[in-house]
Write a protein that holds these residues in place. Structure first.
Motif, mmCIF file in Angstrom:
data_model
loop_
_atom_site.group_PDB
_atom_site.id
_atom_site.type_symbol
_atom_site.label_atom_id
_atom_site.label_comp_id
_atom_site.label_asym_id
_atom_site.label_seq_id
_atom_site.Cartn_x
_atom_site.Cartn_y
_atom_site.Cartn_z
ATOM 1 N N GLN A 113 11.247 4.340 -2.022
ATOM 2 C CA GLN A 113 10.532 5.450 -1.404
ATOM 3 C C GLN A 113 9.336 5.883 -2.244
ATOM 4 N N ARG A 114 9.529 5.953 -3.535
ATOM 5 C CA ARG A 114 8.434 6.363 -4.414
ATOM 6 C C ARG A 114 7.247 5.417 -4.317
ATOM 7 N N GLU A 115 7.538 4.122 -4.146
ATOM 8 C CA GLU A 115 6.483 3.122 -4.126
ATOM 9 C C GLU A 115 6.014 2.759 -2.718
ATOM 10 N N ALA A 116 6.511 3.462 -1.705
ATOM 11 C CA ALA A 116 6.150 3.102 -0.327
ATOM 12 C C ALA A 116 4.649 3.195 -0.090
ATOM 13 N N ILE A 117 4.078 4.354 -0.368
ATOM 14 C CA ILE A 117 2.636 4.530 -0.139
ATOM 15 C C ILE A 117 1.819 3.586 -1.015
ATOM 16 N N PRO A 118 2.147 3.420 -2.306
ATOM 17 C CA PRO A 118 1.405 2.438 -3.110
ATOM 18 C C PRO A 118 1.447 1.023 -2.540
ATOM 19 N N VAL A 119 2.602 0.605 -1.983
ATOM 20 C CA VAL A 119 2.660 -0.731 -1.390
ATOM 21 C C VAL A 119 1.754 -0.798 -0.168
ATOM 22 N N PHE A 120 1.858 0.190 0.712
ATOM 23 C CA PHE A 120 0.989 0.213 1.893
ATOM 24 C C PHE A 120 -0.481 0.194 1.475
ATOM 25 N N HIS A 121 -0.815 0.968 0.469
ATOM 26 C CA HIS A 121 -2.209 1.025 -0.003
ATOM 27 C C HIS A 121 -2.666 -0.344 -0.504
ATOM 28 N N ALA A 122 -1.806 -0.987 -1.284
ATOM 29 C CA ALA A 122 -2.169 -2.298 -1.828
ATOM 30 C C ALA A 122 -2.370 -3.322 -0.712
ATOM 31 N N VAL A 123 -1.449 -3.329 0.245
ATOM 32 C CA VAL A 123 -1.494 -4.349 1.300
ATOM 33 C C VAL A 123 -2.541 -4.031 2.349
ATOM 34 N N ARG A 124 -2.573 -2.787 2.829
ATOM 35 C CA ARG A 124 -3.448 -2.432 3.943
ATOM 36 C C ARG A 124 -4.876 -2.080 3.501
ATOM 37 N N ASP A 125 -4.991 -1.350 2.396
ATOM 38 C CA ASP A 125 -6.324 -0.901 1.975
ATOM 39 C C ASP A 125 -7.020 -1.892 1.061
ATOM 40 N N GLU A 126 -6.242 -2.518 0.179
ATOM 41 C CA GLU A 126 -6.844 -3.415 -0.797
ATOM 42 C C GLU A 126 -6.709 -4.884 -0.407
ATOM 43 N N GLY A 127 -5.977 -5.169 0.666
ATOM 44 C CA GLY A 127 -5.847 -6.542 1.129
ATOM 45 C C GLY A 127 -5.057 -7.446 0.220
ATOM 46 N N MET A 128 -4.155 -6.882 -0.576
ATOM 47 C CA MET A 128 -3.361 -7.694 -1.486
ATOM 48 C C MET A 128 -2.276 -8.449 -0.732
ATOM 49 N N ASP A 129 -1.987 -9.646 -1.190
ATOM 50 C CA ASP A 129 -0.928 -10.476 -0.630
ATOM 51 C C ASP A 129 0.274 -10.366 -1.560
ATOM 52 N N LEU A 130 1.297 -9.619 -1.128
ATOM 53 C CA LEU A 130 2.482 -9.419 -1.959
ATOM 54 C C LEU A 130 3.670 -10.187 -1.383
ATOM 55 N N THR A 131 3.419 -11.435 -1.026
ATOM 56 C CA THR A 131 4.465 -12.236 -0.393
ATOM 57 C C THR A 131 5.070 -13.285 -1.324
ATOM 58 N N THR A 132 4.665 -13.260 -2.601
ATOM 59 C CA THR A 132 5.255 -14.197 -3.556
ATOM 60 C C THR A 132 5.829 -13.409 -4.728
ATOM 61 N N GLU A 133 6.744 -14.021 -5.426
ATOM 62 C CA GLU A 133 7.392 -13.345 -6.553
ATOM 63 C C GLU A 133 6.385 -12.972 -7.636
ATOM 64 N N ASP A 134 5.506 -13.912 -7.995
ATOM 65 C CA ASP A 134 4.541 -13.620 -9.060
ATOM 66 C C ASP A 134 3.604 -12.476 -8.659
ATOM 67 N N ALA A 135 3.173 -12.470 -7.403
ATOM 68 C CA ALA A 135 2.289 -11.401 -6.949
ATOM 69 C C ALA A 135 2.998 -10.055 -6.997
ATOM 70 N N VAL A 136 4.260 -10.043 -6.602
ATOM 71 C CA VAL A 136 5.034 -8.802 -6.634
ATOM 72 C C VAL A 136 5.200 -8.310 -8.070
ATOM 73 N N VAL A 137 5.534 -9.208 -8.978
ATOM 74 C CA VAL A 137 5.723 -8.821 -10.373
ATOM 75 C C VAL A 137 4.420 -8.292 -10.967
ATOM 76 N N ASP A 138 3.304 -8.960 -10.690
ATOM 77 C CA ASP A 138 2.011 -8.503 -11.212
ATOM 78 C C ASP A 138 1.674 -7.113 -10.664
ATOM 79 N N TRP A 139 1.839 -6.927 -9.371
ATOM 80 C CA TRP A 139 1.543 -5.616 -8.776
ATOM 81 C C TRP A 139 2.467 -4.540 -9.348
ATOM 82 N N ALA A 140 3.764 -4.842 -9.419
ATOM 83 C CA ALA A 140 4.733 -3.858 -9.906
ATOM 84 C C ALA A 140 4.464 -3.486 -11.361
ATOM 85 N N THR A 141 4.031 -4.460 -12.166
ATOM 86 C CA THR A 141 3.698 -4.170 -13.561
ATOM 87 C C THR A 141 2.548 -3.173 -13.630
ATOM 88 N N GLY A 142 1.575 -3.339 -12.735
ATOM 89 C CA GLY A 142 0.474 -2.387 -12.671
ATOM 90 C C GLY A 142 0.908 -1.000 -12.240
#
Length: 218
Positions: A113-142
């Protein structure tokens, strides 16, 4: 003619003396109509009458728009309503399955829940592709999450099982629209069922919650 006039006057006098019959009380009209702004699930999903479930997708603009209003509405209820979220996924849609895995990873870490809006922002506003493990780990680290914990959760058997079960869970609520909101396991609505779209969805959810057996008596 005079006899007719006298009879009319007599009738009027009786009405005055006895009192005119009271007008029937107006019948309350529900503001929303089953089959239009919402549908009834048949059979219903067995759950708490106060449970509100959202079927969503991280790469859905309407899911993004509904996220904060739904959370704000839930927090205003007394006691607050906990939203159960189901990531929309179809077995033949690998992108949706990947985003379901992202949700369950965050859920396992207790930050979905805490990260819901940040995920939406990354995917919808910034066009990030968070469909792979490495991409998820990199984003989550940020986002300040422990990359080791994120990778461990992503690869966990629990998350894999939940991801695999997501399509059947969505189908259980018989929904193909994102987002959809189900109240009490019995009634479903979505922005696509309301002329005002997302803005019109939360009033329907509130109505169903209060008048369809969801809200506690006050």
């Amino acid at each position: 003619m005079r006899l007719l006039i006298r009879l009319t006057l007599a009738a009027a006098t009786c009405s005055t003396l006895l009192g005119a019959a009271p007008a029937p009380a107006p019948t309350a009209v529900a503001p929303y109509t089953e089959g239009q702004q919402y549908v009834r699930l048949s059979p219903p999903v067995k759950t708490s009458p106060r449970e509100v479930t959202e079927v969503f997708w991280y790469d859905c603009a309407h899911s993004y728009q509904l996220e904060q209003p739904l959370e704000d509405w839930a927090a205003r209820q007394n006691p607050p309503v906990v939203i159960r979220r189901i990531p929309a996924a179809w077995p033949d849609q690998p992108v949706m399955v990947a985003y379901a895995r992202l949700y369950y990873t965050l859920d396992k870490l207790g930050v979905a829940q805490r990260e819901a809006i940040p995920v939406f922002h990354a995917v919808r506003d910034e066009g990030m592709d968070l469909t792979t493990e490495d991409a998820v780990v990199d984003w989550a680290t940020g986002e300040g999450l422990d990359p080791v914990a994120v990778r461990s959760a992503y690869e966990s058997r629990q998350v894999q099982d939940e991801t695999q079960a997501a399509p059947a869970l969505r189908e259980k609520y018989r929904t193909s629209e994102m987002p959809s909101v189900i109240v009490g396991g019995a009634f479903r609505t979505s922005p696509f069922m309301n002329p005002d779209g997302v803005d019109g969805t939360m009033p329907v959810v509130d109505y169903l919650y209060r008048h369809a057996g969801g809200a506690p008596a006050r």
